[in-house]
Design a protein around this motif. Structure first.
Motif, PDB file in Angstrom:
ATOM      1  N   PRO A 152      36.416  43.183  34.118  1.00 16.70           N
ATOM      2  CA  PRO A 152      35.253  43.037  34.995  1.00 16.70           C
ATOM      3  C   PRO A 152      34.450  41.769  34.703  1.00 16.70           C
ATOM      4  O   PRO A 152      33.982  41.096  35.620  1.00 16.70           O
ATOM      5  N   THR A 153      34.295  41.447  33.423  1.00 15.36           N
ATOM      6  CA  THR A 153      33.551  40.246  33.055  1.00 15.36           C
ATOM      7  C   THR A 153      34.263  38.989  33.548  1.00 15.36           C
ATOM      8  O   THR A 153      33.628  38.051  34.053  1.00 15.36           O
ATOM      9  N   SER A 154      35.579  38.967  33.391  1.00 12.80           N
ATOM     10  CA  SER A 154      36.352  37.813  33.856  1.00 12.80           C
ATOM     11  C   SER A 154      36.224  37.646  35.355  1.00 12.80           C
ATOM     12  O   SER A 154      36.119  36.520  35.866  1.00 12.80           O
ATOM     13  N   LEU A 155      36.227  38.750  36.094  1.00 10.14           N
ATOM     14  CA  LEU A 155      36.101  38.677  37.550  1.00 10.14           C
ATOM     15  C   LEU A 155      34.727  38.166  37.955  1.00 10.14           C
ATOM     16  O   LEU A 155      34.597  37.302  38.831  1.00 10.14           O
ATOM     17  N   GLU A 156      33.685  38.680  37.315  1.00  8.45           N
ATOM     18  CA  GLU A 156      32.329  38.264  37.648  1.00  8.45           C
ATOM     19  C   GLU A 156      32.103  36.775  37.372  1.00  8.45           C
ATOM     20  O   GLU A 156      31.392  36.092  38.112  1.00  8.45           O
ATOM     21  N   LYS A 157      32.711  36.267  36.311  1.00 12.66           N
ATOM     22  CA  LYS A 157      32.529  34.869  35.939  1.00 12.66           C
ATOM     23  C   LYS A 157      33.540  33.945  36.600  1.00 12.66           C
ATOM     24  O   LYS A 157      33.500  32.729  36.387  1.00 12.66           O
ATOM     25  N   GLY A 158      34.459  34.520  37.365  1.00 16.66           N
ATOM     26  CA  GLY A 158      35.459  33.697  38.029  1.00 16.66           C
ATOM     27  C   GLY A 158      36.498  33.117  37.081  1.00 16.66           C
ATOM     28  O   GLY A 158      37.185  32.149  37.424  1.00 16.66           O
ATOM     29  N   GLN A 159      36.646  33.715  35.910  1.00 11.30           N
ATOM     30  CA  GLN A 159      37.643  33.248  34.935  1.00 11.30           C
ATOM     31  C   GLN A 159      38.911  34.074  35.143  1.00 11.30           C
ATOM     32  O   GLN A 159      39.152  35.088  34.490  1.00 11.30           O
ATOM     33  N   LEU A 160      39.743  33.627  36.064  1.00  9.68           N
ATOM     34  CA  LEU A 160      40.824  34.448  36.583  1.00  9.68           C
ATOM     35  C   LEU A 160      42.206  34.041  36.100  1.00  9.68           C
ATOM     36  O   LEU A 160      43.207  34.533  36.624  1.00  9.68           O
ATOM     37  N   ASP A 161      42.287  33.166  35.103  1.00  6.39           N
ATOM     38  CA  ASP A 161      43.597  32.823  34.550  1.00  6.39           C
ATOM     39  C   ASP A 161      44.226  34.062  33.908  1.00  6.39           C
ATOM     40  O   ASP A 161      43.647  34.673  33.000  1.00  6.39           O
ATOM     41  N   GLY A 162      45.390  34.428  34.358  1.00  5.90           N
ATOM     42  CA  GLY A 162      46.072  35.596  33.827  1.00  5.90           C
ATOM     43  C   GLY A 162      45.560  36.925  34.350  1.00  5.90           C
ATOM     44  O   GLY A 162      46.049  37.980  33.935  1.00  5.90           O
ATOM     45  N   TRP A 163      44.577  36.891  35.239  1.00  6.72           N
ATOM     46  CA  TRP A 163      43.993  38.130  35.762  1.00  6.72           C
ATOM     47  C   TRP A 163      45.040  39.034  36.404  1.00  6.72           C
ATOM     48  O   TRP A 163      45.090  40.236  36.148  1.00  6.72           O
ATOM     49  N   SER A 164      45.889  38.461  37.245  1.00  5.44           N
ATOM     50  CA  SER A 164      46.780  39.273  38.072  1.00  5.44           C
ATOM     51  C   SER A 164      47.758  40.102  37.254  1.00  5.44           C
ATOM     52  O   SER A 164      48.122  41.209  37.652  1.00  5.44           O
ATOM     53  N   ILE A 165      48.185  39.642  36.097  1.00  6.79           N
ATOM     54  CA  ILE A 165      49.171  40.372  35.318  1.00  6.79           C
ATOM     55  C   ILE A 165      48.544  41.530  34.534  1.00  6.79           C
ATOM     56  O   ILE A 165      49.214  42.496  34.168  1.00  6.79           O
ATOM     57  N   PHE A 166      47.224  41.450  34.286  1.00  4.14           N
ATOM     58  CA  PHE A 166      46.541  42.472  33.489  1.00  4.14           C
ATOM     59  C   PHE A 166      45.784  43.501  34.318  1.00  4.14           C
ATOM     60  O   PHE A 166      45.554  44.615  33.842  1.00  4.14           O
ATOM     61  N   THR A 167      45.373  43.168  35.525  1.00  4.54           N
ATOM     62  CA  THR A 167      44.484  44.046  36.278  1.00  4.54           C
ATOM     63  C   THR A 167      45.165  45.353  36.675  1.00  4.54           C
ATOM     64  O   THR A 167      46.366  45.406  36.945  1.00  4.54           O
ATOM     65  N   GLN A 168      44.370  46.418  36.751  1.00  2.74           N
ATOM     66  CA  GLN A 168      44.890  47.715  37.161  1.00  2.74           C
ATOM     67  C   GLN A 168      45.282  47.737  38.634  1.00  2.74           C
ATOM     68  O   GLN A 168      45.986  48.661  39.076  1.00  2.74           O
ATOM     69  N   TYR A 169      44.848  46.744  39.409  1.00  2.00           N
ATOM     70  CA  TYR A 169      45.208  46.676  40.823  1.00  2.00           C
ATOM     71  C   TYR A 169      46.634  46.183  41.039  1.00  2.00           C
ATOM     72  O   TYR A 169      47.162  46.288  42.142  1.00  2.00           O
ATOM     73  N   ASN A 170      47.244  45.633  40.006  1.00  2.00           N
ATOM     74  CA  ASN A 170      48.605  45.111  40.125  1.00  2.00           C
ATOM     75  C   ASN A 170      49.599  46.240  39.834  1.00  2.00           C
ATOM     76  O   ASN A 170      49.710  46.698  38.697  1.00  2.00           O
ATOM     77  N   PRO A 171      50.345  46.705  40.835  1.00  2.00           N
ATOM     78  CA  PRO A 171      51.269  47.824  40.615  1.00  2.00           C
ATOM     79  C   PRO A 171      52.463  47.462  39.742  1.00  2.00           C
ATOM     80  O   PRO A 171      53.209  48.356  39.329  1.00  2.00           O
ATOM     81  N   HIS A 172      52.647  46.174  39.463  1.00  2.00           N
ATOM     82  CA  HIS A 172      53.735  45.728  38.592  1.00  2.00           C
ATOM     83  C   HIS A 172      53.199  45.102  37.303  1.00  2.00           C
ATOM     84  O   HIS A 172      53.940  44.430  36.592  1.00  2.00           O
ATOM     85  N   GLY A 173      51.924  45.341  37.008  1.00  2.00           N
ATOM     86  CA  GLY A 173      51.277  44.648  35.903  1.00  2.00           C
ATOM     87  C   GLY A 173      51.405  45.352  34.565  1.00  2.00           C
ATOM     88  O   GLY A 173      51.986  46.439  34.428  1.00  2.00           O
ATOM     89  N   ILE A 174      50.810  44.713  33.560  1.00  2.00           N
ATOM     90  CA  ILE A 174      50.849  45.218  32.189  1.00  2.00           C
ATOM     91  C   ILE A 174      50.087  46.536  32.050  1.00  2.00           C
ATOM     92  O   ILE A 174      50.516  47.434  31.322  1.00  2.00           O
TER      93      ILE A 174
END
Length: 248
Positions: free
Chosen positions: A133-155
């Motif tokens: 959540p902090t990364s999203l709010e600050k716009g620091q999105l490097d690597g976000w897609s692989i870790f987020t719970q919204y990614n059905p193929h993520g970590i």
């Protein structure tokens, strides 16, 4: 006239090893009862919050306008889920102490697996609740897609699958710990066996139908199996611990 020596023991306290002292199994039952009740309550709370936070289908890269409107409510369930992991380990520890000596190997295995499962899920949930959540709010999105719970193929999804699969292995390892002498313990044995069997059958079916592209289908199934087992098993274990240690 001889004086009566005063006892250094506090009045009313049971003597060590005396008739009022709890045996290790008795202390484990008292502790296990409290943990079992807490486990049921926290699991119900976590389940309820998670059902209100089922993420909508969000397109890659799972940021910006694609985030569901219920954010940050999607993250609230993670906090009781972290508490649940600690309670799960405590519950297995109580069962390990409750187990007869001949079953200690199985209960030790269950406790080791419980620690591994809880560690995997606790780290996964902590990162998701604190970092993302902090990364999203600050716009620091490097690597976000692989870790987020919204990614059905993520970590996140993969670690949940691993953690809850290990949890069903814990249930299987606890089966030999419980005797077949009472209907209550037989019921818990069958519940734990059914939980493991349902997890394995679900994994086989989902993999057969979807292959590697199973997205979050199996994750939802395995979480539901594990949490329902903790709710039903927690109730049964609370009754078991309430009855106290069984005499061999």
């Amino acid at each position: 006239m001889p004086t009566r020596r005063k006892s250094s023991r506090t009045a009313g306290a049971p003597a060590r090893g005396g008739p009022g002292a709890l045996s290790p199994a008795g202390a484990a039952c008292r502790f296990g009862f409290r943990v079992a009740v807490a486990t049921v309550g926290v699991t119900v709370l976590t389940f309820a919050l998670a059902l209100t936070a089922l993420p909508d289908k969000v397109p890659y890269p799972f940021t910006g306008d694609g985030i569901p409107q219920q954010w940050p409510g999607d993250y609230y369930w993670l906090f009781p889920a972290m508490v649940l992991m600690l309670l799960f380990v405590a519950l297995v520890a109580a069962l390990h102490q409750y187990a007869p000596d001949k079953s200690k190997t199985y209960s030790s295995l269950a406790l080791c697996l419980a620690v591994i499962a809880a560690t995997v899920l606790l780290i996964n949930y902590y990162i998701q609740a604190v970092v993302m959540p902090t990364s999203l709010e600050k716009g620091q999105l490097d690597g976000w897609s692989i870790f987020t719970q919204y990614n059905p193929h993520g970590i996140f999804i993969a670690l949940e699958e691993l953690g809850y699969l290990l949890m069903t292995l814990v249930f299987l390892s606890l089966v030999p710990v419980l005797s077949t002498r009472t209907r209550l313990e037989r019921s818990i044995r069958w519940l734990f066996l059914a939980s493991f069997a349902a997890a394995m059958a679900s994994l086989a079916v989902v993999v057969a139908l979807r292959g590697m592209n199973r997205e979050d289908v199996f994750e939802i199934i395995i979480i539901s199996i594990a949490w329902l087992t903790l709710i039903a098993g927690g109730v049964l274990l609370a009754v078991l611990f309430r009855r106290g240690p069984q005499v061999a």
